[in-house]
Design a protein around this motif. Structure first.
Motif, PDB file in Angstrom:
ATOM      1  N   ILE A  28       0.837  -1.203   0.000  1.00  0.00           N
ATOM      2  CA  ILE A  28       0.000   0.000   0.000  1.00  0.00           C
ATOM      3  C   ILE A  28       0.870   1.251   0.000  1.00  0.00           C
ATOM      4  O   ILE A  28       0.640   2.197  -0.768  1.00  0.00           O
ATOM      5  N   MET A  29       1.876   1.271   0.873  1.00  0.00           N
ATOM      6  CA  MET A  29       2.734   2.448   1.001  1.00  0.00           C
ATOM      7  C   MET A  29       3.708   2.595  -0.173  1.00  0.00           C
ATOM      8  O   MET A  29       4.084   3.720  -0.524  1.00  0.00           O
ATOM      9  N   ASP A  30       4.089   1.492  -0.772  1.00  0.00           N
ATOM     10  CA  ASP A  30       4.928   1.577  -1.967  1.00  0.00           C
ATOM     11  C   ASP A  30       4.193   2.295  -3.088  1.00  0.00           C
ATOM     12  O   ASP A  30       4.768   3.145  -3.786  1.00  0.00           O
ATOM     13  N   TYR A  31       2.919   1.989  -3.252  1.00  0.00           N
ATOM     14  CA  TYR A  31       2.114   2.683  -4.272  1.00  0.00           C
ATOM     15  C   TYR A  31       1.815   4.106  -3.838  1.00  0.00           C
ATOM     16  O   TYR A  31       1.769   5.027  -4.670  1.00  0.00           O
ATOM     17  N   ARG A  32       1.617   4.294  -2.535  1.00  0.00           N
ATOM     18  CA  ARG A  32       1.366   5.641  -2.009  1.00  0.00           C
ATOM     19  C   ARG A  32       2.554   6.554  -2.312  1.00  0.00           C
ATOM     20  O   ARG A  32       2.377   7.733  -2.626  1.00  0.00           O
ATOM     21  N   ALA A  33       3.765   6.000  -2.208  1.00  0.00           N
ATOM     22  CA  ALA A  33       4.977   6.781  -2.479  1.00  0.00           C
ATOM     23  C   ALA A  33       5.037   7.219  -3.940  1.00  0.00           C
ATOM     24  O   ALA A  33       5.690   8.220  -4.275  1.00  0.00           O
ATOM     25  N   LYS A  34       4.348   6.480  -4.805  1.00  0.00           N
ATOM     26  CA  LYS A  34       4.299   6.840  -6.230  1.00  0.00           C
ATOM     27  C   LYS A  34       3.098   7.727  -6.543  1.00  0.00           C
ATOM     28  O   LYS A  34       2.812   8.004  -7.703  1.00  0.00           O
ATOM     29  N   GLY A  35       2.374   8.152  -5.491  1.00  0.00           N
ATOM     30  CA  GLY A  35       1.232   9.037  -5.665  1.00  0.00           C
ATOM     31  C   GLY A  35      -0.047   8.315  -6.043  1.00  0.00           C
ATOM     32  O   GLY A  35      -0.974   8.924  -6.573  1.00  0.00           O
ATOM     33  N   GLU A  36      -0.122   7.035  -5.761  1.00  0.00           N
ATOM     34  CA  GLU A  36      -1.285   6.243  -6.144  1.00  0.00           C
ATOM     35  C   GLU A  36      -1.873   5.550  -4.914  1.00  0.00           C
ATOM     36  O   GLU A  36      -1.143   4.999  -4.092  1.00  0.00           O
ATOM     37  N   THR A  37      -3.188   5.589  -4.810  1.00  0.00           N
ATOM     38  CA  THR A  37      -3.879   4.910  -3.718  1.00  0.00           C
ATOM     39  C   THR A  37      -4.457   3.604  -4.226  1.00  0.00           C
ATOM     40  O   THR A  37      -5.176   3.590  -5.233  1.00  0.00           O
ATOM     41  N   ILE A  38      -4.130   2.497  -3.562  1.00  0.00           N
ATOM     42  CA  ILE A  38      -4.715   1.210  -3.915  1.00  0.00           C
ATOM     43  C   ILE A  38      -5.663   0.774  -2.811  1.00  0.00           C
ATOM     44  O   ILE A  38      -5.444   1.068  -1.639  1.00  0.00           O
ATOM     45  N   LEU A  39      -6.721   0.092  -3.190  1.00  0.00           N
ATOM     46  CA  LEU A  39      -7.721  -0.367  -2.226  1.00  0.00           C
ATOM     47  C   LEU A  39      -7.717  -1.885  -2.070  1.00  0.00           C
ATOM     48  O   LEU A  39      -8.555  -2.437  -1.359  1.00  0.00           O
ATOM     49  N   TRP A  40      -6.787  -2.549  -2.749  1.00  0.00           N
ATOM     50  CA  TRP A  40      -6.622  -3.999  -2.617  1.00  0.00           C
ATOM     51  C   TRP A  40      -5.131  -4.274  -2.518  1.00  0.00           C
ATOM     52  O   TRP A  40      -4.318  -3.606  -3.170  1.00  0.00           O
ATOM     53  N   THR A  41      -4.762  -5.198  -1.657  1.00  0.00           N
ATOM     54  CA  THR A  41      -3.357  -5.587  -1.571  1.00  0.00           C
ATOM     55  C   THR A  41      -3.230  -7.096  -1.640  1.00  0.00           C
ATOM     56  O   THR A  41      -4.047  -7.827  -1.061  1.00  0.00           O
ATOM     57  N   ASN A  42      -2.222  -7.561  -2.351  1.00  0.00           N
ATOM     58  CA  ASN A  42      -1.948  -8.996  -2.466  1.00  0.00           C
ATOM     59  C   ASN A  42      -0.824  -9.427  -1.531  1.00  0.00           C
ATOM     60  O   ASN A  42      -0.307 -10.532  -1.648  1.00  0.00           O
ATOM     61  N   GLN A  43      -0.469  -8.567  -0.605  1.00  0.00           N
ATOM     62  CA  GLN A  43       0.721  -8.798   0.210  1.00  0.00           C
ATOM     63  C   GLN A  43       0.510  -9.854   1.300  1.00  0.00           C
ATOM     64  O   GLN A  43       1.466 -10.413   1.796  1.00  0.00           O
ATOM     65  N   MET A  44      -0.738 -10.118   1.671  1.00  0.00           N
ATOM     66  CA  MET A  44      -0.973 -11.147   2.699  1.00  0.00           C
ATOM     67  C   MET A  44      -2.284 -11.868   2.437  1.00  0.00           C
ATOM     68  O   MET A  44      -3.201 -11.328   1.812  1.00  0.00           O
ATOM     69  N   PHE A  45      -2.334 -13.109   2.908  1.00  0.00           N
ATOM     70  CA  PHE A  45      -3.486 -13.981   2.727  1.00  0.00           C
ATOM     71  C   PHE A  45      -3.939 -14.032   1.269  1.00  0.00           C
ATOM     72  O   PHE A  45      -5.128 -14.096   0.982  1.00  0.00           O
ATOM     73  N   SER A  46      -2.975 -13.930   0.372  1.00  0.00           N
ATOM     74  CA  SER A  46      -3.179 -14.042  -1.077  1.00  0.00           C
ATOM     75  C   SER A  46      -4.012 -12.913  -1.665  1.00  0.00           C
ATOM     76  O   SER A  46      -4.289 -12.899  -2.860  1.00  0.00           O
ATOM     77  N   GLY A  47      -4.422 -11.965  -0.827  1.00  0.00           N
ATOM     78  CA  GLY A  47      -5.154 -10.806  -1.309  1.00  0.00           C
ATOM     79  C   GLY A  47      -6.339 -10.469  -0.428  1.00  0.00           C
ATOM     80  O   GLY A  47      -7.085 -11.356  -0.002  1.00  0.00           O
ATOM     81  N   MET A  48      -6.508  -9.165  -0.116  1.00  0.00           N
ATOM     82  CA  MET A  48      -7.645  -8.690   0.680  1.00  0.00           C
ATOM     83  C   MET A  48      -7.785  -7.184   0.501  1.00  0.00           C
ATOM     84  O   MET A  48      -6.857  -6.519   0.006  1.00  0.00           O
ATOM     85  N   PRO A  49      -8.934  -6.613   0.866  1.00  0.00           N
ATOM     86  CA  PRO A  49      -9.107  -5.160   0.725  1.00  0.00           C
ATOM     87  C   PRO A  49      -8.070  -4.384   1.529  1.00  0.00           C
ATOM     88  O   PRO A  49      -7.838  -4.671   2.709  1.00  0.00           O
ATOM     89  N   ALA A  50      -7.463  -3.404   0.907  1.00  0.00           N
ATOM     90  CA  ALA A  50      -6.437  -2.598   1.584  1.00  0.00           C
ATOM     91  C   ALA A  50      -7.055  -1.623   2.573  1.00  0.00           C
ATOM     92  O   ALA A  50      -6.394  -1.201   3.529  1.00  0.00           O
ATOM     93  N   TYR A  51      -8.319  -1.256   2.364  1.00  0.00           N
ATOM     94  CA  TYR A  51      -8.918  -0.272   3.267  1.00  0.00           C
ATOM     95  C   TYR A  51      -9.179  -0.847   4.655  1.00  0.00           C
ATOM     96  O   TYR A  51      -9.564  -0.109   5.566  1.00  0.00           O
ATOM     97  N   GLN A  52      -8.971  -2.153   4.822  1.00  0.00           N
ATOM     98  CA  GLN A  52      -9.013  -2.722   6.166  1.00  0.00           C
ATOM     99  C   GLN A  52      -7.640  -2.685   6.838  1.00  0.00           C
ATOM    100  O   GLN A  52      -7.482  -3.139   7.965  1.00  0.00           O
TER     101      GLN A  52
END
Length: 831
Positions: A50-74
């Motif tokens: 989430i923060m890697d994309y934030r550093a590029k000026g982009e907000t993501i609402l899904w992340t694949n970084q844990m449990f194979s993928g889940m909503p980032a807004y949680q």
């Protein structure tokens, strides 16, 4: 203007004292250091993508970084249309963590006590007692920043409701909407829910009083303003609440999909999980005597040089220095000064010796109906905090009260009691100041001393009368130590007897400390009632000794040593295997890390890789069911393959060094299957994926039969489908085939926001293999896109923006009308 400063000079002075306290207690924070919190490190790992994309000026609402993928807004989301997000950002920009939260606690507490018509110095004393309640400090050390932030708004929310019931409808309700909006924005629904339970009791008491005094119309009017303010606060946080509600139904707090071999309840958390951190009934003694139950887990509370455990080792002939080292190491072997029933604890709930004495005094002398609300709330929160240790009341709430079974760690409800104790304690002092018959109060003061001082004296003289100092697993620990000491059961027993002796010494030492503060409190109150000191001296004295009392205990858990340099505090260093895997240029594959224990409670892997496991309190229910059925007893490699697990990390059994092996059978980003097998329900679907070939066969629930034909699809050896662009919110694939195909994607199915487009036109997709996405792909060459655009977030943000504007207008209007009232009153007073 000069008169205004003169009238409010004392308030500015107290704010200055609050700032000074923050500077002195949290000096390292002002020097650029930060708390090296374990939970902060965990959060940093889960937020990495989430923060890697934030550093590029982009907000993501899904992340694949844990449990194979889940909503980032949680995990993290900006919620930029919510005005409270910007207020929080300003606070965090001006003050270093955790000073921002501490100041909010102090100022919010002070505001509440002033609304209760407590004199300024006593109000400051009460604010300090509330703020430095040990639980608040421990939360900051542990990294539960959102929880502590939510608690900071308990006091001003209560103050705003009291103002509304007093007839200051506009001001009270406007402030309530503002503070409640901030409370909800803290995004710790559990704390908000517990506060809501307490406020329900308050509303009931106010309703009863209105009927009794025949002022029901005024009550209804106040309740209407409170309801309107609550609705506005909810609307300001529409995007947070809507997305959380929507996602919550799909998580471990939602309904079970399975009916066979289920360890979880059909809906909500399991009782064992929810009651995992339950307050012991006897542990409530820590409100008064912090080390009554041994303090924090481990052996850090015990001085090894004076420990009875050290003496047990030296009696066996070990040198003193070596014996002290062994005593310290016992904490890593499950031996602890803490002997309660919690799995582990960072410290006790300590409300303060002075506050506890005055709380009991308040129960005896305070006449205000607020006393009954405070007492009822304390009793309820205590009973609910007991969880499995006294389950009758907890079970009633868990089984029948809406939403209660969605929360875990029931001991945390005592945060509400942490506000009630100082409120009644300070009200007691104010009552003593207001009552003219001081002589009658002396007898009641003596009664308080007999009660509180008597309990404390018992702990000083004969602590074993009240406490056993032995945990329920005492014999298990002795058996473990016997093995560790190569069969020397006598030494193991001697060591544990030493631990019991140390626990008793800790309790006695703190009981003596508490008794001193109790006697000082009694002495101050007696001196005032005998007119030896005036109210101002009494109030300032309480401010000072409450600060000393709370400061001393809190420093055990949050001291200057808790801070580290920023660049060192939360760094997670990659291992050799991590560095090797990170050289893989594939943008979307997963890693299964078994080297750090349970991969499904280990967040560190997520810092470097897209992990099969991770750590989060609200996993998707289907994914949790997958874990329990396909990984709990043994690892199902078919499931690893369908999740595109390219690397498996394990620990060398001899050296514990992390090693890695590549998984050559991983299915990849997407693939065409040769056949579809339909399952009648979730149980059949789970059973089917226990052993299957995910590359050739898809297991699909029969509810999706219209979207996935059951007849075998023609085998097209030349058919291809590949990932061409990776973004967590926007996955792009290209396909080519000479016949219609069924494609399975190694991405987690979540239909609350994911849309599939084929050549720019939205098309239906379905769930396959219990947790994955699948779709029918037409013949020919196509561009396939999965886009995550949840209405709960984006439409919710629009509602948040409109409501934020309305909140600002409401606040301005309320303060304007309040100033007009004051202007109208001032000439009459001058006349």
């Amino acid at each position: 203007m000069s008169n205004w400063f003169k009238r409010n000079g004392i308030h500015f002075a107290i704010i200055g004292i609050f700032l000074l306290i923050c500077f002195l207690y949290f000096t390292p924070a002002f020097q650029g250091k930060t708390l090296g919190q374990n939970d902060v490190t965990r959060a940093q790992a889960t937020q990495k993508e989430i923060m890697d994309y934030r550093a590029k000026g982009e907000t993501i609402l899904w992340t694949n970084q844990m449990f194979s993928g889940m909503p980032a807004y949680q995990i993290w989301a900006p919620y930029s249309k919510n005005i409270t997000s910007h207020i929080v950002s300003i606070l965090k920009a001006v003050f270093p963590a955790p000073v921002d939260t501490v100041l909010l606690l102090l100022l919010g507490g002070y505001f509440l006590f002033r609304v209760l018509k407590i004199n300024p110095w006593l109000s400051a004393a009460g604010a300090i007692a509330f703020t430095f309640s040990s639980y608040n400090i421990i939360l900051m050390v542990a990294g539960h920043a959102n929880q502590a932030f939510a608690i900071a708004f308990f006091a001003p929310i209560l103050a705003s409701i009291i103002l509304t019931f007093r007839g200051r409808y506009l001001l009270g309700s406007a402030l309530l909407a503002f503070f409640l909006a901030l409370e909800i924005r803290a995004n710790h629904i559990q704390m908000t829910y517990y506060l809501f339970l307490a406020l329900l009791i308050l509303l009931g008491i106010e309703c009863y009083h209105a009927f009794k005094t025949k002022t029901i119309n005024a009550f209804i009017k106040s309740a209407a303003y409170i309801f309107g303010a609550t609705v506005l606060a909810l609307a300001v946080n529409a995007s947070i609440l809507w997305s959380t509600y929507e996602y919550g139904k799909e998580t471990i707090r939602g309904k079970s999909n399975l009916t066979k071999n289920v360890t979880e309840p059909s809906e909500g958390l399991s009782k064992d999980y929810a009651y995992g951190w339950s307050q012991g009934v006897g542990e409530c003694l820590t409100f008064l005597v912090p080390n009554a139950y041994g303090g924090a887990s481990g052996m850090r509370e015990i001085d090894p040089a004076k420990s009875a455990v050290t003496k047990a080792f030296t009696a066996k002939g070990l040198p003193q220095e070596q014996a002290e080292g062994y005593t310290q190491q016992l904490g890593g072997a499950g031996v602890s000064s803490y002997w309660g029933e919690k799995q582990f604890t960072e410290g006790p709930f300590y409300f303060g010796a002075i506050i506890c004495f005055l709380f009991v005094f308040g129960l005896i002398i305070v006449k205000n109906r607020m006393k009954w609300w405070l007492l009822a709330t304390v009793v309820l929160t205590m009973l609910l905090s007991f969880g499995r240790n006294f389950p009758f009341v907890s079970d009633l709430f868990f089984n029948y009260f809406p939403l209660y079974n969605k929360f875990r760690a029931v001991e945390s409800i005592l945060a509400v009691a942490g506000l009630c104790f100082p409120v009644l304690a300070i009200m007691a002092v104010q009552e003593a100041i207001a009552i003219t018959d001081k002589a009658a109060l002396v007898k009641k003061l003596l009664l308080t001393l007999y009660i509180v001082g008597g309990i404390t004296l018992l702990l000083v003289l004969v602590p074993s009368v009240l406490l056993s100092f032995r945990s329920s697993n005492q014999q298990d620990i002795i058996s473990y130590l016997t093995q560790a000491f190569q069969g020397d059961s006598a030494l193991a027993t001697s060591v544990m007897n030493g631990v019991v002796s140390d626990r008793e010494s800790l309790a006695r030492a703190d009981a003596i400390r508490t008794l001193i503060f109790v006697l000082i409190t009694f002495g101050l109150m007696w001196a005032y009632l005998k007119q030896k000191v005036n109210a101002t001296v009494l109030s300032v004295a309480f401010l000072a000794i409450i600060l000393v009392d709370m400061w001393q205990v809190d420093k055990r858990y949050l001291s200057s040593n808790s801070f580290t340099e920023k660049q060192d505090s939360h760094d997670i260093q990659p291992r050799e295997v991590d560095q090797f895997i990170m050289r893989d240029t594939d943008p979307d594959f997963r890693v299964f890390d078994l080297s750090g224990g349970d991969p499904f409670s280990n967040a560190s892997t997520s810092y470097f890789h897209k992990s099969i496991g991770g750590y989060h309190a609200a996993k998707l229910k289907r994914y949790q069911e997958l874990i329990e059925n396909q990984f709990s007893k043994s690892v199902n490699y078919d499931v690893l393959d369908m999740l595109n697990t390219k690397y498996i990390i394990s620990a060398d059994p001899k050296t514990q060094t992390a090693t890695m092996k590549a998984n050559s059978t991983a299915c990849g980003h997407a693939w065409f299957v040769q056949s579809v097998k339909f399952a009648r329900n979730a149980d059949e679907e789970m059973q089917a994926i226990s052993s299957f070939d995910p590359k050739t066969e898809a297991i699909v629930d029969q509810q999706y039969k219209s979207l996935a034909e059951s007849k075998p699809h023609p085998i097209d050896g030349s058919a291809t489908i590949k990932l061409t662009s990776y973004n967590p919110d926007h996955m792009v694939y290209e396909s080519g085939s000479q016949s219609e195909q069924i494609a399975v994607f190694s991405e987690i199915y979540y239909n609350k926001g994911w849309k599939m487009l084929i050549d720019g036109a939205e098309q239906p997709y379905f769930r396959a293999d219990y947790v994955l996405r699948a779709a029918k792909i037409p013949v020919g060459n196509h561009k396939i896109e999965f886009i995550f655009h949840p209405a709960s977030y984006y439409t919710g943000e629009g509602i948040s923006l409109a409501s934020s504007i309305l909140l600002v207008i409401f606040l301005i209007g309320a303060f304007f009308m309040e100033s007009k009232k004051k202007e109208a009153i001032m000439p009459n007073q001058n006349a």
